[in-house]
Scaffold this active site. Structure first.
Site, short mmCIF file in Angstrom:
data_model
loop_
_atom_site.label_atom_id
_atom_site.label_comp_id
_atom_site.label_asym_id
_atom_site.label_seq_id
_atom_site.Cartn_x
_atom_site.Cartn_y
_atom_site.Cartn_z
N GLY A 15 36.33 40.74 30.08
CA GLY A 15 35.43 41.58 28.91
C GLY A 15 35.52 40.60 27.81
N SER A 129 34.82 38.09 39.81
CA SER A 129 36.16 36.84 40.70
C SER A 129 36.02 35.71 39.75
CB SER A 129 36.12 37.05 41.68
OG SER A 129 37.26 35.32 42.56
N LYS A 183 35.22 42.31 46.89
CA LYS A 183 35.82 42.11 46.23
C LYS A 183 37.24 42.50 46.64
CE LYS A 183 37.19 40.25 43.02
NZ LYS A 183 38.53 40.34 42.54
N HIS A 186 38.01 39.83 49.62
CA HIS A 186 38.38 38.52 49.14
C HIS A 186 40.14 38.28 48.56
CE1 HIS A 186 38.94 36.51 44.78
NE2 HIS A 186 37.55 35.65 45.63
N ASN A 187 40.27 39.86 47.88
CA ASN A 187 41.40 39.27 47.08
C ASN A 187 42.07 39.50 48.24
OD1 ASN A 187 40.17 39.84 44.73
ND2 ASN A 187 41.22 41.48 43.97
N GLU A 190 42.61 36.07 49.24
CA GLU A 190 43.00 35.83 48.90
C GLU A 190 45.05 35.52 48.42
OE1 GLU A 190 41.72 36.53 43.70
OE2 GLU A 190 44.21 37.17 44.22
C1 6PG Z 1 40.31 37.14 41.05
C2 6PG Z 1 41.88 38.02 41.33
C3 6PG Z 1 42.03 38.83 40.30
C4 6PG Z 1 42.81 39.71 40.42
C5 6PG Z 1 43.90 39.01 39.99
C6 6PG Z 1 45.33 39.30 40.11
O1 6PG Z 1 38.92 37.20 42.52
O2 6PG Z 1 39.67 37.06 39.67
O3 6PG Z 1 41.35 39.00 42.23
O4 6PG Z 1 40.22 40.31 40.20
O5 6PG Z 1 43.45 40.87 39.49
O6 6PG Z 1 44.05 37.37 40.83
O7 6PG Z 1 45.65 40.20 41.54
P1 6PG Z 1 46.95 40.60 41.39
O8 6PG Z 1 47.76 40.64 40.17
O9 6PG Z 1 46.89 41.75 42.75
O10 6PG Z 1 47.50 39.10 42.17
#
Ligand code: 6PG
Length: 470
Positions: A15, A129, A183, A186-187, A190
């Site tokens: 934020g 993200s 999103k 995406h995660n 990730e």
């Molecule tokens: C992003 C990340 C973010 C995420 C953290 C932690 O795209 O900026 O995905 O949104 O919340 O990387 O995620 P975890 O705590 O589940 O690893």
């Protein structure tokens, strides 16, 4: 004080940095946080000379905004968002725009969209993200929900987003929870990429006996080829970082239990519900779960012996194979994520343009990589592409690198080193490219014990056999 262009609620890392980013793009911003201390600290330390106005109650926050009001909520996903909306909605007018920029579960977004709609509020669920630096300098923004809301607030979001292939990495991706669903996937991707990189690091360390510095050099080298990406780049930087107290690489001093906030798990849960094959994303979630069993693992190490370390490892040969394995694990993570988005889009009516999704991921977000440009092109050329590996250049990558992935897995299994993401990547790709799988036996078993019937290869119909009859 003249009315602010936009308001940001929630002054945790994301934020604060988004508020500063918005201000740097020429917008005046009002900020509010549930606890006044955080607002005060932010105002004192980071807003001097900037058109950022702190407020200490929601009424003043709302009153300070230009109408129609544009509000970005950056609060913790879950109950905190619901509690905020309970207080906020009665203060707003029809036509105001409310954006949830947190990692909300897609089902929550759909519920909130309906709740906002009953008050005439234009609601957007936007996945953002890029972490702290992304929020400040340019994140990727995946918006979905009410299109009219995007028409009002989209130009602001696009102004703060990263610039990638074909412009701002921000787009309205579809109705309902499309933005937060994208999103979430995406995660999931990730998680799989991070775990694949951790597996590569483990093999460098435990099979090749490489130091942090040595491994850092390998990742830095990979970052100059097709694996070039934010996650590979930061992995090299992390491995180089030395701990002041111990003089050792800091990564070695970090407890090996991975935390998670839930988005990878949700991605896998939804893949199971949809019946979409995303096993390496699930394997990455389970890998974090196993890592959290730290105490049990310590005890099991003494009780469950593994193989002796191999002495005859050719370093450059294994590093070569490992690069192939990592590349394919990354490509297959994207392939699974895109397939999940394709299936979810059909099931949930998102109407996703997968080429546009990949384009939004080319900069700003955590999974940004050089591979995303050809991924976007592949889906542009064939929007209904069923599986990324079928399209060039990924088909050629598979042909060139699958042997390296196989050699890496053989080495890892021989050495007793877990490689859940690399190995499920190969398994899913091998299954996908196999015309006849042993599922015929599964069908026979189901029919044997449950009379579930089976179909035959040589004629139509549904069949049952009394398997034990003489
Ligand atoms: C992003 C990340 C973010 C995420 C953290 C932690 O795209 O900026 O995905 O949104 O919340 O990387 O995620 P975890 O705590 O589940 O690893």
């Amino acid at each position: 004080m003249s009315a602010s262009d936009i308001g940001v609620i929630g002054l945790a890392v994301m934020g604060q940095n988004l508020a500063l980013n918005l201000e740097s793009r020429g917008y005046s911003v009002t900020v509010y946080n549930r606890t006044a201390e955080r607002t005060e600290a932010f105002a004192e330390s980071r807003t001097a000379g900037k058109r950022i106005h702190p407020t200490y109650d929601l009424e003043s926050f709302v009153a300070s905004l230009e109408t129609p009001r544009k509000i970005l909520m950056m609060v913790k996903a879950g109950e905190a968002t619901d509690a905020l909306m309970e207080q906020l909605l009665p203060l707003l007018d029809a036509g105001d725009v409310l954006v949830d920029g947190g990692n909300a579960h897609y089902a929550d977004t759909e519920r909130r969209l309906a709740q906002a709609h009953t008050c005439g509020i234009l609601y957007l669920g936007a996945g953002i993200s890029g972490g702290e630096a992304g929020a400040l300098h340019g994140p990727a923004i995946m918006a979905g929900g009410c299109r009219e809301a995007y028409i009002v607030v989209g130009p602001m979001l696009e102004a703060v987003a990263a610039q990638g292939v074909g412009g701002a990495c921000c787009a309205f991706l579809g109705p309902a929870s499309a933005g937060h669903y994208v999103k979430m996937v995406h995660n999931g991707i990730e998680y799989a990429i991070m775990q694949a990189l951790a597996e590569a690091y483990d093999l460098m360390r435990r099979v090749l006996g490489m130091s942090g510095q040595g491994a850092a050099e390998v990742f830095a080298e990979w970052n100059r080829g097709p694996l070039a990406s934010y996650l590979v780049e930061i992995t090299a930087s992390i491995l180089r970082y030395s701990d002041e107290e111990s003089g050792r690489p800091l990564v070695e001093m970090i407890l090996d239990t991975a935390a998670q906030k839930g988005t990878g798990k949700w991605s896998s849960q939804s893949a199971l519900d949809l019946g979409t094959p995303a096993p390496s994303i699930a394997a990455a979630v389970f890998a974090r779960i196993v890592s959290s069993l730290k105490g049990e693992r310590g005890e099991a190490e003494a009780l469950l012996p593994g193989p002796e370390p191999a002495a005859d490892v050719d370093r450059s040969e294994l590093l070569d194979a490992l690069r192939s394995a990592t590349l394919l694990a990354v490509v297959i993570a994207y392939a699974q994520g895109m397939r999940q988005l394709r299936d979810a889009s059909k099931e949930r009516g998102y109407g996703l343009d997968l080429s546009e999704v990949a384009r939004v991921w080319t900069a700003g977000c955590i999974i940004r990589s050089q591979l995303l440009t050809p991924i976007a092109e592949a889906f542009k050329a064939e929007p209904e592409l069923p599986y990324l590996l079928l399209a060039e250049p990924f088909r050629t990558m598979w042909i060139d690198h699958h042997q390296g992935l196989r050699r890496t897995l053989a080495r890892a299994h021989e050495a007793g080193i877990p490689v859940p993401v690399m190995s499920s990547s190969l398994n899913v790709a091998d299954a996908y490219r196999t015309a006849r799988l042993p599922a015929n036996l599964l069908q026979a078993q189901r029919d044997f014990f449950g009379a579930h019937t089976y179909r035959r290869v040589d004629r139509a119909g549904s069949f049952h056999t009394e398997w034990e009859s003489p």
